[in-house]
Design a protein around this motif. Structure first.
Motif, PDB file in Angstrom:
ATOM      1  N   ARG A  20       3.028 -45.043  23.652  1.00 10.90           N
ATOM      2  CA  ARG A  20       3.305 -46.272  22.894  1.00 10.90           C
ATOM      3  C   ARG A  20       4.805 -46.396  22.562  1.00 10.90           C
ATOM      4  NH1 ARG A  20       3.565 -46.492  17.309  1.00 10.90           N
ATOM      5  NH2 ARG A  20       3.174 -44.569  16.162  1.00 10.90           N
ATOM      6  N   GLY A  21       5.616 -45.697  23.346  1.00 11.12           N
ATOM      7  CA  GLY A  21       7.059 -45.852  23.229  1.00 11.12           C
ATOM      8  C   GLY A  21       7.710 -45.044  22.143  1.00 11.12           C
ATOM      9  N   MET A  22       6.986 -44.106  21.546  1.00 13.48           N
ATOM     10  CA  MET A  22       7.589 -43.217  20.544  1.00 13.48           C
ATOM     11  C   MET A  22       8.154 -42.010  21.288  1.00 13.48           C
ATOM     12  SD  MET A  22       5.860 -41.350  17.233  1.00 13.48           S
ATOM     13  CE  MET A  22       5.674 -42.844  16.273  1.00 13.48           C
ATOM     14  N   LEU A  23       9.459 -41.929  21.383  1.00 13.67           N
ATOM     15  CA  LEU A  23      10.099 -40.942  22.247  1.00 13.67           C
ATOM     16  C   LEU A  23      10.952 -39.915  21.509  1.00 13.67           C
ATOM     17  CD1 LEU A  23      11.270 -43.378  25.081  1.00 13.67           C
ATOM     18  CD2 LEU A  23       9.225 -41.927  25.062  1.00 13.67           C
ATOM     19  N   MET A  34      11.162 -36.795  23.858  1.00 14.12           N
ATOM     20  CA  MET A  34       9.907 -36.887  24.587  1.00 14.12           C
ATOM     21  C   MET A  34      10.021 -37.698  25.869  1.00 14.12           C
ATOM     22  SD  MET A  34       7.081 -37.087  21.508  1.00 14.12           S
ATOM     23  CE  MET A  34       8.037 -38.156  20.433  1.00 14.12           C
ATOM     24  N   ALA A  35      11.223 -38.215  26.134  1.00 13.11           N
ATOM     25  CA  ALA A  35      11.451 -38.911  27.399  1.00 13.11           C
ATOM     26  C   ALA A  35      11.742 -37.936  28.533  1.00 13.11           C
ATOM     27  CB  ALA A  35      12.611 -39.905  27.263  1.00 13.11           C
ATOM     28  N   ASP A  36      11.921 -36.674  28.195  1.00 12.60           N
ATOM     29  CA  ASP A  36      12.151 -35.631  29.190  1.00 12.60           C
ATOM     30  C   ASP A  36      10.808 -34.984  29.504  1.00 12.60           C
ATOM     31  OD1 ASP A  36      12.756 -33.315  30.616  1.00 12.60           O
ATOM     32  OD2 ASP A  36      14.577 -32.894  29.454  1.00 12.60           O
ATOM     33  N   LEU A  64       6.355 -30.922  29.200  1.00 10.19           N
ATOM     34  CA  LEU A  64       5.351 -30.112  29.883  1.00 10.19           C
ATOM     35  C   LEU A  64       5.595 -28.622  29.672  1.00 10.19           C
ATOM     36  CD1 LEU A  64       4.956 -32.091  33.238  1.00 10.19           C
ATOM     37  CD2 LEU A  64       3.326 -31.975  31.333  1.00 10.19           C
ATOM     38  N   GLU A  65       6.851 -28.211  29.672  1.00  8.30           N
ATOM     39  CA  GLU A  65       7.167 -26.807  29.431  1.00  8.30           C
ATOM     40  C   GLU A  65       6.658 -26.378  28.056  1.00  8.30           C
ATOM     41  OE1 GLU A  65       8.670 -22.899  29.623  1.00  8.30           O
ATOM     42  OE2 GLU A  65       8.367 -24.360  31.235  1.00  8.30           O
TER      43      GLU A  65
END
Length: 296
Positions: free
Chosen positions: A50-53, A62-64, A69-70
């Motif tokens: 929902r675009g919360m990055l 959170m855009a990375d 995932l790491e």
């Protein structure tokens, strides 16, 4: 490092050349019961849908995806972590990386309330549905229910969340309901969490009563200043959410410990506070949370 260059390259290649493999892996992975000892510890990774990055100090953490995932691989490698809450893209990445065997997979459902949008509180179902949760081999769902008396978008969100509760119950799947009081900041017009314990109590009561049955409902709620009062209005099982990382992690941990003393609190659903700790030590943050959910 859990996510080496080779694993990352394989993931990118598989996404392009074998697009059906992720769902096949999800559907055939090793499954487990919801509860094995009466406690649950779930890591949350559904914010970006929902675009919360951002987290404090990094607007685009959170855009990375590789970094996210790491952190999730570190968390899910721990036996004390029972599963993950995620959107389909992240869930399928984790399945391809082999991280979900023996873990619970909860899919986020309403991500249409884009952060900062004028319609933010009209939070529509744009991620999983009950049907796709079941068809894709997931274990349950989650809805965010932001309640604002000054925003008409609350009404269709209430209706959509109630429908999701009924559909998950009909499919025999648990659903987390996250009821939070909101309002519009009079100076900016932005939707903001309402810091009011009476309003939070009211929101929990409303969330508990959604749908034609509460047999599948689990509540996902803040630790609150008085968690016992917040949950006195319901007998439903509850999980404590983590929220954004704060300046004092020990104060946050202490609030979780207080909440765990309430009889119907069964564990934690925490994302940013553990996946993006201020000191960068995800394993240590996960271990600390595990000790709260299952104290020795």
């Amino acid at each position: 490092m859990h996510l080496t260059d080779d694993r990352w390259a394989d993931l990118i290649e598989t996404r392009a050349t074998e697009p059906g493999r992720a769902l096949d892996t999800l559907r055939t992975r090793e499954r487990r019961p919801l509860l094995t000892d009466g406690r649950l510890f779930i890591v949350a990774a559904d914010h970006s849908a929902r675009g919360m990055l951002g987290v404090p100090g990094d607007r685009f953490a959170m855009a990375d995806r590789r970094r996210t995932l790491e952190a999730l691989l570190v968390a899910l490698a721990s036996p004390g972590v029972d599963g993950v809450l995620a959107s389909a893209d992240i869930m399928e990445d984790l399945a391809l990386l082999g991280a979900l065997d023996g873990k619970l997979a909860f899919g986020t459902m309403n991500r249409g309330g884009i952060t900062g949008a004028s319609w933010e509180l009209d939070d529509r179902m744009t991620a999983y549905s009950a049907a796709t949760l079941q068809a894709n081999g997931l274990d349950g769902g989650k809805v965010l229910l932001r309640l604002a008396d000054d925003d008409a978008g609350t009404a269709p969100t209430l209706e959509a969340c109630a429908r999701a509760v009924d559909e998950c119950a009909a499919a025999g799947m648990p659903i987390m309901v996250e009821p939070l009081p909101y309002h519009h900041d009079p100076s900016t017009g932005a939707a903001k969490l309402l810091d009011d314990q009476d309003a939070l109590l009211r929101a929990v009561a409303i969330g508990s009563g959604l749908g034609g049955t509460s047999s599948a409902t689990w509540l996902k709620v803040p630790a609150a200043k008085d968690p016992e009062r917040m949950l006195a209005c319901t007998t439903l099982p509850a999980l404590i959410l983590g929220g954004s990382p704060g300046p004092d992690p020990e104060a946050t941990y202490a609030s979780w410990e207080r909440a765990m003393e309430v009889p119907n609190v069964r564990g934690l659903v925490v994302g940013r506070s553990l996946l993006y700790p201020a000191d960068g030590d995800v394993a240590a943050a996960i271990a600390r949370a595990e000790s709260i959910v299952r104290p020795t």
